[in-house]
Design an enzyme around this catalytic site. Structure first.
Site, PDB file in Angstrom:
ATOM      1  N   HIS A  30       0.844  -1.195   0.000  1.00  0.00           N
ATOM      2  CA  HIS A  30       0.000   0.000   0.000  1.00  0.00           C
ATOM      3  C   HIS A  30       0.876   1.241   0.000  1.00  0.00           C
ATOM      4  CE1 HIS A  30       0.565   1.387   4.232  1.00  0.00           C
ATOM      5  NE2 HIS A  30       0.793   0.113   4.446  1.00  0.00           N
ATOM      6  N   CYS A  31       0.318   2.324  -0.513  1.00  0.00           N
ATOM      7  CA  CYS A  31       0.976   3.621  -0.441  1.00  0.00           C
ATOM      8  C   CYS A  31       0.161   4.494   0.499  1.00  0.00           C
ATOM      9  CB  CYS A  31       1.130   4.246  -1.823  1.00  0.00           C
ATOM     10  SG  CYS A  31      -0.442   4.584  -2.645  1.00  0.00           S
ATOM     11  N   MET A  32       0.303   5.782   0.368  1.00  0.00           N
ATOM     12  CA  MET A  32      -0.369   6.686   1.298  1.00  0.00           C
ATOM     13  C   MET A  32      -1.887   6.646   1.146  1.00  0.00           C
ATOM     14  SD  MET A  32       0.613   8.800   3.651  1.00  0.00           S
ATOM     15  CE  MET A  32       0.074  10.213   4.628  1.00  0.00           C
TER      16      MET A  32
END
Length: 653
Positions: A30-32
Site C-alpha cells: 500500500h501507499c499513502m
C-alpha cells in the site's frame, strides 16, 4: 444514498471478492492512499464491485490493481488483508486460506532449517533414535504421571500426613502400573528399534529382554569377560539394546539371503538369536555398560562441579540442539540416569529452554501487540509451549524473527543456572517438559523446578523485551502507534477538531507551475477521488509545506506527508506519481512527525532527475482529504509561481 459503513475486516474481504478471490491476488502493498495488488488473472477482477464497496473511493487498474481508500485508513485495510491471508506486506499469498498460520509457518521454517543441514551418518543415527522413542512418549507420560502421583503419596505416608493402612495398596497398584513400562523398557526399545532398522519386531523384543538376564542362576552368574565381575541385569541398558538390534537387522537380512526358503522361518531366527544374543551378553553388555555409566557419571560430574554455570550452559544451548535435531541423543541418557539413580538431573535443566521461549513470546506479544499476525501466532503456540511442546514457538515465532531465538536461549540459561545452583532437582521420568514436568520431580524438590521455570520465564521476557525485538518490527509498531484515533473513517490527532468558518491559505510547494487537479496524469487525483486541491510541476527539488499546521504523518517510503491545519483540515502532500515504488530513494525528509510548519518551511529535498529516470511523474499533489468539513474552496492562481506563493483557499463548514 450513503454507503453502509463496514468494518476493516469486511472491507478487506469485499476487496478480495472484487479482485477475483484471495487465490487471484499474488501480493499486497500500500501507499499513502491506495491498496496495491498484483493479480494473477486480470479477467477475474470486478471493478464495478470494488467501486461499490463502502469506504472505497475509486479503482485504478494499471500495472497493479489499485483500490483507493485514503490516508490513515489504507494501511489498516492492507494490514487486515495480509492478516487474513497469513502473510506479510509484499509477500506472495498462498494458494488457499490463511488458516493454521502457526503450524504452516512452523513447518516452513523447520523445512528450511532442515534443508540447510547436511546429511551425515551421525544425523541419521539421531533420526533413528528419535523414531525409536517417539512412539513411546505417551507411555512415558502416562506411566510417569502415575509414578509421580505414587511418589507424592509415598512422601505423604512417610511424613505421616496420610495413613499407610489406607493408602499403601493404592500406592502399590500405581507402582505396578508404572513398572509395567519402566521395568520392561528394554523390551519395548527392542521392538521399536527392530521396526526402525528393518528387523523382525518380536526378535527385537527378545534381544531387548536378553539384558534382563532372566534365565541366569544368581548363585553362578555369568562373568564379565573384561573385568571378571558378575554381569548385572540391565547392564548396558537401552544403549546396548539399540546397538544389538541394529546388528540383528544386518544378520537377519544376510541369513534371509543365504538360507533356503524351506527352512528360513526356522533357521534364520534361531541363528540370529544365538549370534546376537551371545554378542550381547559377552561383548555388548559390558561395553555398553561402560559407555553409559561413563556418560551418566560425566554429566553428573559436570552438574556437581559446575553448579549454576553448568546449568546456564546446558539450558542456553538446548534450543540450538533442538533446532539441529541433536537433542534426541539425550533420551537414552535420561533413561539410563533414571535406571541407575532413580532420576535424571539433566532433564529439568534442559526443560528451561522451553520456558525461556515462553518468556520471550510474552515479551513479543506485549511489545508488538499491534502486529496481529504475530500475536495470533503467539496465542496459538503459547499454551502448548507452557506445557513443554516447543516446536511451534521455535519454528513459528522466535527462529523466524532471529533475535528472540537468542534471547529465549538466554532465558533458558538463566532458568538452568537457578536449578543448577539449587542442585538435586531431578525428574523420575521423561516425556513431559515445561509445567507438565512438575509432578515428576523427585524427592519433593518440585519447588526448585518451579523457581527455575519462573526464572526462565522472567529471563526470557526481560532479555527479549529490552534486547530481542527486531528493529524492523519495532519500526512497524511505532508507525502503527504514531497515527491516530479513527473517527468516521477519518484519521485525527488530538488537535483535529474542525473550527467552523475558518479559512486556510494554501501556497505553491515549489518553484514551477500550478495546475488544477483535472490536469493530473493520475486518474485518482484527476477525478478527485482523494479530495480537492491542486498540483505543482516543480523546476527544482526544494519542496515546502503547502499550509501552516502540524506534521501528522510521514509515510515510510517518504513520498507523502500529512499536515493538519489549526482549523482541522487534513492536507496530503503527495510528491510525484507512483513514487511509492521507489522506496524513498529520491526523497530526503527534512521535518518530523509532530513538528509545526509554515509555507516557509522546507519539508523535503527531492531528486527530480531520479524520479524522471525511473519513469515516474514529478507532480507535487496537494489535497484536502476531509472534504466533508469544507464549505468552499477556490484555486486562485495557476501558471508560473514561486515557492510559498499563495494559490488556493479553503473555508470550513
Amino acid at each position: 444514498m450513503a454507503k453502509e459503513e463496514l468494518t476493516l475486516n469486511q472491507i478487506a474481504k469485499e476487496i478480495y471478492d472484487g479482485a477475483g478471490g484471495m487465490e487471484n491476488v499474488q501480493n499486497i502493498v500500500h501507499c499513502m492512499t491506495r491498496v496495491r495488488m498484483s493479480v494473477r488473472d486480470d479477467s477475474k477482477v470486478d471493478q464495478a464491485k470494488l467501486k461499490s464497496i463502502p469506504g472505497v473511493l475509486g479503482v485504478v487498474d494499471d500495472e497493479q490493481l489499485q483500490v483507493i481508500i485514503g490516508p490513515g485508513k489504507v494501511n489498516k485495510v492492507a494490514k487486515e488483508m495480509v492478516d487474513i491471508a497469513g502473510v506479510g506486506l509484499g509477500e506472495d499469498l498462498p494458494q488457499g486460506s490463511g488458516k493454521d498460520k502457526v503450524n504452516a509457518k512452523a513447518a516452513e521454517m523447520k523445512a528450511a532449517q532442515k534443508a540447510k543441514q547436511k546429511n551425515s551418518p551421525f544425523k541419521a543415527v539421531l533420526k533413528d533414535i528419535s523414531n525409536i522413542f517417539v512412539p513411546m512418549i505417551p507411555a512415558f507420560v502416562g506411566s510417569g504421571l502415575v509414578a509421580g502421583i505414587a511418589a507424592i503419596l509415598t512422601n505423604l505416608v512417610t511424613a505421616g500426613t496420610i495413613d499407610a493402612a489406607n493408602w499403601q495398596q493404592i500406592i502399590d497398584v500405581m507402582n505396578i502400573l508404572k513398572n509395567g513400562m519402566f521395568s520392561y523398557l528394554v523390551i519395548f526399545t527392542g521392538v521399536n528399534a527392530a521396526q526402525v532398522f528393518g528387523a523382525n519386531p518380536t526378535l527385537g523384543g527378545v534381544i531387548g529382554a536378553v539384558v534382563l538376564l532372566t534365565g541366569m542362576n544368581p548363585e553362578a552368574p555369568i562373568k564379565n569377560l573384561f573385568t571378571g565381575d558378575a554381569l548385572a541385569a540391565g547392564q548396558g541398558g537401552i544403549i546396548g539394546v539399540i546397538f544389538a538390534v541394529w546388528l540383528l537387522s544386518i544378520v537377519e537380512k544376510k541369513l534371509h539371503e543365504v538360507i533356503p526358503d524351506a527352512v528360513d522361518i526356522i533357521i534364520t531366527p534361531m541363528l540370529s538369536l544365538l549370534v546376537i544374543g551371545l554378542l550381547e551378553i559377552f561383548l555388548i553388555m559390558p561395553l555398553a555398560g561402560f559407555i553409559s555409566n561413563s556418560m551418566v557419571s560425566g554429566i553428573n560430574w559436570v552438574l556437581a562441579v559446575g553448579g549454576a554455570f553448568s546449568g546456564f550452559v546446558l539450558g542456553a544451548l538446548f534450543l540450538p540442539m533442538v533446532m539441529f535435531g541433536l537433542h534426541q541423543i539425550l533420551t537414552p541418557i535420561h533413561i539410563q540416569m533414571i535406571g541407575e539413580t532413580g532420576k535424571t538431573l539433566l532433564l529439568p535443566i534442559l526443560a528451561m529452554a522451553g520456558a525461556g521461549q515462553v518468556g520471550a513470546a510474552f515479551a513479543l506479544w506485549m511489545k508488538l501487540r499491534k502486529d496481529k499476525e504475530l500475536t495470533e501466532m503467539i496465542k496459538g503456540a503459547l499454551p502448548v509451549g507452557i506445557l513443554g511442546i516447543g516446536e511451534p514457538l521455535i519454528y513459528g515465532v522466535t527462529l523466524p524473527l532471529g533475535r528472540p531465538f537468542i534471547t529465549a536461549c538466554i532465558g533458558g540459561g538463566i532458568g538452568g543456572a537457578v536449578i543448577g545452583a539449587i542442585g538435586g532437582v531431578g525428574a523420575i521420568a521423561i516425556g513431559p517438559s515445561g509445567a507438565a514436568l512438575i509432578p515428576l520431580i523427585a524427592n519433593g524438590r518440585w519447588w526448585g523446578y518451579v523457581l527455575g521455570l519462573l526464572a526462565a520465564y522472567v529471563g526470557g521476557f526481560v532479555a527479549t523485551y529490552f534486547f530481542g525485538i527486531p528493529k524492523d518490527k519495532l519500526a512497524e509498531q511505532e508507525l502503527a502507534e504514531a497515527t491516530v484515533v479513527e473517527s468516521n473513517d477519518v484519521v485525527e490527532t488530538a488537535d483535529t477538531t474542525v473550527a467552523a468558518h475558518a479559512t486556510s491559505s494554501f501556497t505553491a510547494v515549489a518553484n514551477g507551475s500550478v495546475h488544477p487537479l483535472e490536469e493530473a496524469s493520475d486518474p485518482v487525483f484527476a477525478e478527485k477521488m482523494m479530495g480537492e486541491g491542486y498540483f505543482v510541476e516543480p523546476t527544482d527539488g526544494a519542496i515546502f509545506a503547502p499550509v501552516a499546521g502540524k506534521v501528522s504523518t510521514i509515510f515510510p517510503t517518504k513520498h507523502a506527508i500529512g499536515i493538519t491545519t489549526a482549523s482541522g483540515l487534513e492536507v496530503l502532500l503527495h510528491m510525484g506519481i507512483n513514487t511509492v515504488e521507489l522506496s524513498g530513494k529520491p526523497f530526503e525528509i527534512l521535518v518530523s512527525e509532530g513538528q509545526k510548519v509554515t509555507p516557509e518551511t522546507q519539508v523535503a529535498a527531492v531528486d527530480l532527475a531520479a524520479i524522471k529516470e525511473a519513469g515516474k511523474g514529478t507532480s507535487m499533489m496537494v489535497l484536502i482529504t476531509n472534504m466533508n468539513d469544507v464549505e468552499t474552496h477556490v484555486l486562485e492562481k495557476t501558471g508560473v509561481v514561486n515557492a510559498s506563493e499563495e494559490v488556493f483557499k479553503a473555508t470550513t463548514i
